[in-house]
Each structure stands twice: as C-alpha cells, then as structure tokens.
Design a protein around this motif. Structure first.
Motif, PDB file in Angstrom:
ATOM      1  N   ALA A   1       0.827  -1.209   0.000  1.00  0.00           N
ATOM      2  CA  ALA A   1       0.000   0.000   0.000  1.00  0.00           C
ATOM      3  C   ALA A   1       0.859   1.256   0.000  1.00  0.00           C
ATOM      4  O   ALA A   1       0.553   2.240  -0.683  1.00  0.00           O
ATOM      5  CB  ALA A   1      -0.930  -0.003   1.218  1.00  0.00           C
ATOM      6  N   ILE A   2       1.958   1.208   0.761  1.00  0.00           N
ATOM      7  CA  ILE A   2       2.868   2.354   0.811  1.00  0.00           C
ATOM      8  C   ILE A   2       3.504   2.594  -0.552  1.00  0.00           C
ATOM      9  O   ILE A   2       3.600   3.734  -1.028  1.00  0.00           O
ATOM     10  CB  ILE A   2       3.959   2.120   1.875  1.00  0.00           C
ATOM     11  CG1 ILE A   2       3.352   2.095   3.277  1.00  0.00           C
ATOM     12  CG2 ILE A   2       5.040   3.191   1.786  1.00  0.00           C
ATOM     13  CD1 ILE A   2       4.301   1.621   4.356  1.00  0.00           C
ATOM     14  N   SER A   3       3.908   1.517  -1.192  1.00  0.00           N
ATOM     15  CA  SER A   3       4.544   1.629  -2.502  1.00  0.00           C
ATOM     16  C   SER A   3       3.600   2.216  -3.537  1.00  0.00           C
ATOM     17  O   SER A   3       3.984   3.078  -4.341  1.00  0.00           O
ATOM     18  CB  SER A   3       5.027   0.245  -2.961  1.00  0.00           C
ATOM     19  OG  SER A   3       5.621   0.307  -4.233  1.00  0.00           O
ATOM     20  N   ARG A   4       2.338   1.761  -3.518  1.00  0.00           N
ATOM     21  CA  ARG A   4       1.350   2.295  -4.473  1.00  0.00           C
ATOM     22  C   ARG A   4       1.051   3.760  -4.195  1.00  0.00           C
ATOM     23  O   ARG A   4       0.892   4.560  -5.122  1.00  0.00           O
ATOM     24  CB  ARG A   4       0.064   1.467  -4.397  1.00  0.00           C
ATOM     25  CG  ARG A   4       0.213   0.052  -4.946  1.00  0.00           C
ATOM     26  CD  ARG A   4      -1.145  -0.625  -5.066  1.00  0.00           C
ATOM     27  NE  ARG A   4      -1.778  -0.825  -3.761  1.00  0.00           N
ATOM     28  CZ  ARG A   4      -1.589  -1.907  -3.005  1.00  0.00           C
ATOM     29  NH1 ARG A   4      -0.767  -2.861  -3.402  1.00  0.00           N
ATOM     30  NH2 ARG A   4      -2.219  -2.030  -1.840  1.00  0.00           N
ATOM     31  N   GLN A   5       0.971   4.110  -2.907  1.00  0.00           N
ATOM     32  CA  GLN A   5       0.620   5.486  -2.541  1.00  0.00           C
ATOM     33  C   GLN A   5       1.744   6.466  -2.844  1.00  0.00           C
ATOM     34  O   GLN A   5       1.502   7.587  -3.286  1.00  0.00           O
ATOM     35  CB  GLN A   5       0.261   5.547  -1.056  1.00  0.00           C
ATOM     36  CG  GLN A   5      -0.066   6.947  -0.544  1.00  0.00           C
ATOM     37  CD  GLN A   5      -0.519   6.916   0.907  1.00  0.00           C
ATOM     38  OE1 GLN A   5      -1.538   6.305   1.223  1.00  0.00           O
ATOM     39  NE2 GLN A   5       0.208   7.578   1.786  1.00  0.00           N
ATOM     40  N   MET A   6       2.995   6.034  -2.601  1.00  0.00           N
ATOM     41  CA  MET A   6       4.124   6.946  -2.717  1.00  0.00           C
ATOM     42  C   MET A   6       4.989   6.709  -3.950  1.00  0.00           C
ATOM     43  O   MET A   6       5.921   7.461  -4.220  1.00  0.00           O
ATOM     44  CB  MET A   6       4.985   6.877  -1.450  1.00  0.00           C
ATOM     45  CG  MET A   6       4.217   7.187  -0.179  1.00  0.00           C
ATOM     46  SD  MET A   6       5.261   7.241   1.293  1.00  0.00           S
ATOM     47  CE  MET A   6       6.234   8.717   0.979  1.00  0.00           C
ATOM     48  N   GLY A   7       4.676   5.640  -4.688  1.00  0.00           N
ATOM     49  CA  GLY A   7       5.420   5.364  -5.898  1.00  0.00           C
ATOM     50  C   GLY A   7       6.882   5.039  -5.679  1.00  0.00           C
ATOM     51  O   GLY A   7       7.747   5.483  -6.427  1.00  0.00           O
ATOM     52  N   ILE A   8       7.177   4.243  -4.621  1.00  0.00           N
ATOM     53  CA  ILE A   8       8.566   3.900  -4.323  1.00  0.00           C
ATOM     54  C   ILE A   8       8.809   2.422  -4.583  1.00  0.00           C
ATOM     55  O   ILE A   8       7.885   1.598  -4.538  1.00  0.00           O
ATOM     56  CB  ILE A   8       8.930   4.235  -2.857  1.00  0.00           C
ATOM     57  CG1 ILE A   8       8.015   3.500  -1.870  1.00  0.00           C
ATOM     58  CG2 ILE A   8       8.870   5.728  -2.618  1.00  0.00           C
ATOM     59  CD1 ILE A   8       8.361   3.727  -0.423  1.00  0.00           C
ATOM     60  N   GLU A   9      10.046   2.096  -4.856  1.00  0.00           N
ATOM     61  CA  GLU A   9      10.417   0.711  -5.101  1.00  0.00           C
ATOM     62  C   GLU A   9      10.351  -0.078  -3.798  1.00  0.00           C
ATOM     63  O   GLU A   9      10.795   0.388  -2.747  1.00  0.00           O
ATOM     64  CB  GLU A   9      11.832   0.640  -5.678  1.00  0.00           C
ATOM     65  CG  GLU A   9      12.282  -0.765  -6.007  1.00  0.00           C
ATOM     66  CD  GLU A   9      13.700  -0.810  -6.562  1.00  0.00           C
ATOM     67  OE1 GLU A   9      14.216  -1.928  -6.772  1.00  0.00           O
ATOM     68  OE2 GLU A   9      14.293   0.264  -6.762  1.00  0.00           O
TER      69      GLU A   9
END
Length: 296
Positions: A250-258
C-alpha cells in the motif's frame, strides 16, 4: 544471568504475546530455530495472556495486573523472561519497574493474583531477544556459528521505539545511538549502513485510528532507504515488521517507491546459520525477500 558465554546452557521463559502468536508467525518460527541452533532452551509460558499494553491508557491497574500475572507465571519456572515483541518487552518491564518501586501497588496486585494462586515477587528479569543474543550470548558466539556469510548485502536496522524508550527503565541499548542490532547484523557477515532516519517511528501506533498516518510515517523511511539502494531492512518487533512488510504494498502504491525486502533478525541469522528458509518462515514475508535469497 548476565555475561557472555562460549557454549550456551541458557534457558528462558518465552513470552510471545498476542501479535506473534496470532499473526506474525515467522518471528516465532525463526527465533525458535535460531535458539535451537545456539543451544538455548526456550520454555513456553503456560497460561500466558496479553501483556496489558493495549488497555494501559484506559485502565492502569488492569494493565499492571495483566503484566504482573505473566511475570508471576514466569517466576514459577525460575527463569528470566525472553520477549520477542518490543511492545510486550516495554510493557512488562515498565510494569515491573512500578511494582518493584511501589509497595502499595505490589500488595494490591498480589491480592488480585491470589485468586489464581499466583504471586508476584519481582525476582525474574525481563529481556528482549536483542539483549539475549548480544549481551548474554555475545556477538562472537553467533559469528562462530555462521556457515554461510552474507557478504555483499547492504542492510539497515530498525531498532524501533519500544526497545529503547523510556530509556530510564528499559536500558536495552543507547536510546540516542543504538548499536546492538547493528552489531548482531554484522555477525552474519552483512554490511550495515547507517542512516539519519534510524530512530524514526514506524507509525504502528496510528494503524487503527489513523492508518494514513502510519503509511506516511513508514513511507518516509522506506522512501529514504530505497533512494539509498539498501538490500533490506532488519526488524526485531512484530508491529514494526507488520507495517514495513505487510503494509509495504500500500505504501509503494501510494508513494510510488520501489519495494525493498524486510526481514526479521532471527530470519537473517538463520539464513547465515544455513537453516532452510521454510523453517524460518521466509515464505510468510510479504515484502520481496527473494531479493535477499538470490544473493546468498
């Protein structure tokens, strides 16, 4: 029970708490495997209950009763308590501090415990896994058991809040510059990278009330680590691990991080000991731990 030993004959009363027993199974699996390899006996605490931490702000006496009940069960084994969960470690140790300091509280809690035939005396110590591995066993003992050095891995540690604070009570490590977990990671042969956000909270305390706040806290840390190109984040707390590992999608999708691998320390140590990944519960991790496995 302090002091560093070369050949282990140590025994502890294992306190799992709620989160590990009901959700974070990999932590227990890997800790048991590693301790077995090190010759450390873990005695299950029969009849254990919640440490009381979730209700502390609502009912202080009930928190003290629940913590004292678990400690009295441990006292019956004649062993010190080993906590895997940092929140439980803080809860039990703080309760012990108050009960040992205030005779009135101790008398009150023993009147309640007497209904179960229990008594709290304050004789047992409460220790975290990091203390047992670093202080009681010693880094050199771990290093000598390593069969597969994890050379070339660049890892970072997340000691978490409840292992370090309040420092006047816990004293598990330097609250401003914790190094024990770093030294334990180095025993596996991996490199440890220092970083400015090391002491930042994971945000787990907001998970139920304000989950977007949790994602923001954890996301800021993961974004920084991804930018540094680290190979993985090492945890020693089930709440912190749940946020960084299971909520990372969820964090990756929200913030666009690898996405980066998040691994419990006993899982990492178990890999260095040559223990099969399945026995360490690696398959239960949600983050891309296969990136670590492919490097060893």
């Amino acid at each position: 029970m302090g002091g560093i030993v070369m050949e282990s004959s140590l025994s502890y009363a294992l306190y799992l708490g709620c989160m590990i027993a009901n959700e974070e199974y990999a932590y227990e699996m890997s800790a048991r495997e590693v301790m077995r390899e090190l010759g450390v006996e873990l005695v299950d605490l029969e009849g254990e209950s919640c440490c009381g931490s979730p209700i502390r702000s609502l009912n202080t006496k009930l928190w003290l009763y629940l913590a004292a009940r678990n400690l009295s069960l441990a006292e019956k084994t004649g062993l010190d308590v080993l906590c895997l969960c940092s929140g439980c470690f803080e809860s039990l140790l703080e309760a012990k501090h108050f009960l040992d300091s205030e005779r009135g509280l101790k008398n009150w809690v023993n009147r309640a415990l007497a209904l179960e035939g229990l008594e709290y005396t304050g004789k047992c110590e409460v220790k975290h896994l990091v203390q047992v591995l670093h202080d009681d066993l010693g880094v050199e003992v771990l290093r000598k058991r390593v069969k597969r050095e994890l050379k070339g891995l660049k890892l970072v540690s997340h000691p978490g809040c409840h292992l370090l604070r309040p420092s006047r009570v816990l004293r598990a490590d330097d609250p401003e510059d914790p190094r024990k977990l770093d030294e334990l990671i180095k025993a596996s042969g991996a490199d440890v990278i220092d970083y400015p956000e090391k002491l930042d909270c994971c945000g787990a305390g907001l998970l139920l009330m304000k989950p977007e706040g949790t994602l923001s806290f954890a996301g800021a840390k993961l974004k920084s680590l991804a930018a540094r190109g680290v190979d993985g984040l090492v945890t020693v707390c089930p709440a912190c691990h749940l946020v960084f590992d299971k909520r990372q999608g969820a964090i990756s999708r929200q913030m666009g991080i690898e996405r980066i691998p998040v691994i419990y320390y006993p899982q990492l140590l178990g890999l260095a000991f040559g223990i099969e990944p399945e026995k360490l519960g690696i398959h239960l991790n949600s983050s891309p731990v296969e990136k670590i496995l492919s490097r060893i």
